[in-house]
Design a protein around this motif. Sequence first.
Motif, short mmCIF file in Angstrom:
data_model
loop_
_atom_site.label_atom_id
_atom_site.label_comp_id
_atom_site.label_asym_id
_atom_site.label_seq_id
_atom_site.Cartn_x
_atom_site.Cartn_y
_atom_site.Cartn_z
N SER A 226 66.51 74.22 32.54
CA SER A 226 65.42 75.07 33.04
C SER A 226 65.83 76.54 33.14
N ASP A 227 67.12 76.78 33.31
CA ASP A 227 67.57 78.15 33.53
C ASP A 227 68.37 78.71 32.35
N ASP A 228 68.27 78.09 31.19
CA ASP A 228 69.07 78.55 30.04
C ASP A 228 68.21 78.57 28.78
N VAL B 81 68.61 80.31 26.13
CA VAL B 81 69.41 80.33 24.91
C VAL B 81 69.72 78.91 24.44
N ALA B 82 70.12 78.04 25.37
CA ALA B 82 70.47 76.66 25.01
C ALA B 82 69.23 75.90 24.53
N VAL B 83 68.14 76.08 25.22
CA VAL B 83 66.91 75.37 24.86
C VAL B 83 66.39 75.85 23.51
N ALA B 84 66.37 77.17 23.32
CA ALA B 84 65.90 77.72 22.05
C ALA B 84 66.82 77.30 20.90
N SER B 85 68.12 77.22 21.18
CA SER B 85 69.06 76.82 20.14
C SER B 85 68.74 75.44 19.60
N PRO C 171 66.63 89.58 23.52
CA PRO C 171 65.85 89.62 24.78
C PRO C 171 65.22 88.26 25.07
N PRO C 172 65.23 87.82 26.33
CA PRO C 172 64.63 86.53 26.69
C PRO C 172 63.18 86.40 26.24
N SER C 173 62.44 87.50 26.30
CA SER C 173 61.03 87.44 25.91
C SER C 173 60.90 87.13 24.41
N ALA D 89 59.03 71.87 14.92
CA ALA D 89 60.32 71.31 15.32
C ALA D 89 60.10 70.18 16.32
N ASN D 90 60.99 69.21 16.34
CA ASN D 90 60.93 68.12 17.31
C ASN D 90 61.57 68.61 18.60
N CYS D 91 60.75 68.97 19.57
CA CYS D 91 61.25 69.57 20.81
C CYS D 91 61.22 68.60 21.99
N SER D 92 61.13 67.31 21.69
CA SER D 92 61.05 66.33 22.77
C SER D 92 62.32 66.32 23.61
N ALA D 93 63.49 66.61 22.99
CA ALA D 93 64.76 66.54 23.73
C ALA D 93 64.95 67.68 24.71
N ILE D 94 64.09 68.72 24.63
CA ILE D 94 64.24 69.85 25.56
C ILE D 94 63.12 69.86 26.61
N GLN D 95 62.41 68.74 26.72
CA GLN D 95 61.41 68.62 27.77
C GLN D 95 62.08 68.19 29.08
N PRO D 96 61.47 68.48 30.24
CA PRO D 96 62.06 68.10 31.54
C PRO D 96 62.44 66.62 31.59
#
Length: 499
Positions: free
Chosen positions: A408-410, A412-416, A377-379, A394-401
């Motif tokens: 923005s609309d995926d 699954v990809a961002v969480a991966s 589930p997305p939530s 985790a280093n999440c800088s690469a998934i920032q805008p």
Amino acid sequence: MREHDNMWPPNLKCLVMLLMLMILNVSGAFVGINVGTDISNVPSAVDIVSILKEKKIQHIRLLNSDHQMLTALANTGIEVMVGVPNDQLLRVGQSRPTAADWINKNVAAYIPATNITYIAVGNEVLTTIPNAALVLVPALQFLQSALLAANLNTQVKISSPHSTDMISKPFPPSTATFNSTWSSIMLQYLQFLKNTGSSFMLNAQPYYDYVRGQGIFPLEYALFRSLNPDSQISDPNTNLFYTNMFDAMVDATYNSMQAMNFTDIPVMVTASGWPWHGAQNEQAANVDNALAYNTNLIRHVLNNSGTPSQPNNQVSTYIFELFNEDLRAGLVSDKNWGIMFPNATTVYTLTFEDMGTTSADSAVLRGTFCVANSSAPPSALKQSLDWACGPGSANCSAIQPGQPCYKSDDIVAVASYAFNDYYHRTQASGGTCNFNSTAMVTSTDPSHGSCIFAGSTGSNGSSGGEASGSISPDNFATQTQLCWLTHLVATLLPILVFL
């Protein structure tokens, strides 16, 4: 020449030979792999050898004496352990000519091109086919006689793999003993090993002991992961601390031999691994645990640390196993111990080289990725993502805008990306790819465009630049010792020629 000999101290030759022996032993223990046969679509022998070369595997255990494999292994340098299957044991153990014929057809015919170094006679004979117990030692003796006749006894050693079920009450290790039912046979077996300079072959599978224990020992203890101070496990009789179940099994074997007055027989682990898939009620059999166990086992064996009671005795080990064996009888987990599918695709990636010179991330997890489960589930994914980028560090800088992995609309990809970064940073110290069942391990590289995931073979991210890593102090010392010894022997070897 006599006058020349008298110019040198009489013990010089012994000194040089000792130094040469030291060099031969610098490398210490090795890690090999089992190649099973209960497979519906077995790859060709040539393809299997290609896989072994690609993975830089230098030691294998064949559970039989497959002639196609022995031919394909010729001139590769790979050290081979061949097996006398249980269904051939009675014939070999009851007839000296049959044993000689077996050696001639399955060993002598392939040496020296194929580097056969060990024969495993049967597999867990005493605990799985006890009716054949009385022919086990005669089989060893008949085969040894055949090796002597063929002048192969110095190259090829003979032993027989035993299950840890042979050991009554294996914990604490200091009081472990072999099951008294087999005392007479074990005495003969151990005397044979001592006489021939062979190793005690042990199949050590912490997975089974962990499952049977039903929570007696923590999962971290079975997987070589760090235990918190409140969970430290020690032998009350020796005050030795055990950080993993594997070492306890090996020490229980050493102490069982000592209880029978044998103290100088090394232990070789002929099978150890972890299933990556099981039925609904086999929760411990999963990819994450299998990857963690085998990765940590390889690192543990190759660091040559020995065990708590035998710190100077390295334990060479064969991973169980190369391929899943779909034809094996038993539970679902029994069929899924392989690191590869029979079609040569990878279940998860292992490196069989010394990891002392590489970072834990790049050496262990290259080619392996932790990704979000698209059916979650997305939530739930959002909650796990927030944890990974927050408390998980985790280093999440690469998934920032505006960054290469932002979508923005995926979710699954961002969480991966976040899950994978966390996994690569923490797996060596106990981090898992679970995230409340919203993630899974895969060998499919999710990198795309300029978004490179840690573990990618073409990565320029967190793992790509660390492949060479820094040399640890222990490994540097080992390399320095090797260089020094090599130089010294090179200097003294010309002298040896004239002695």
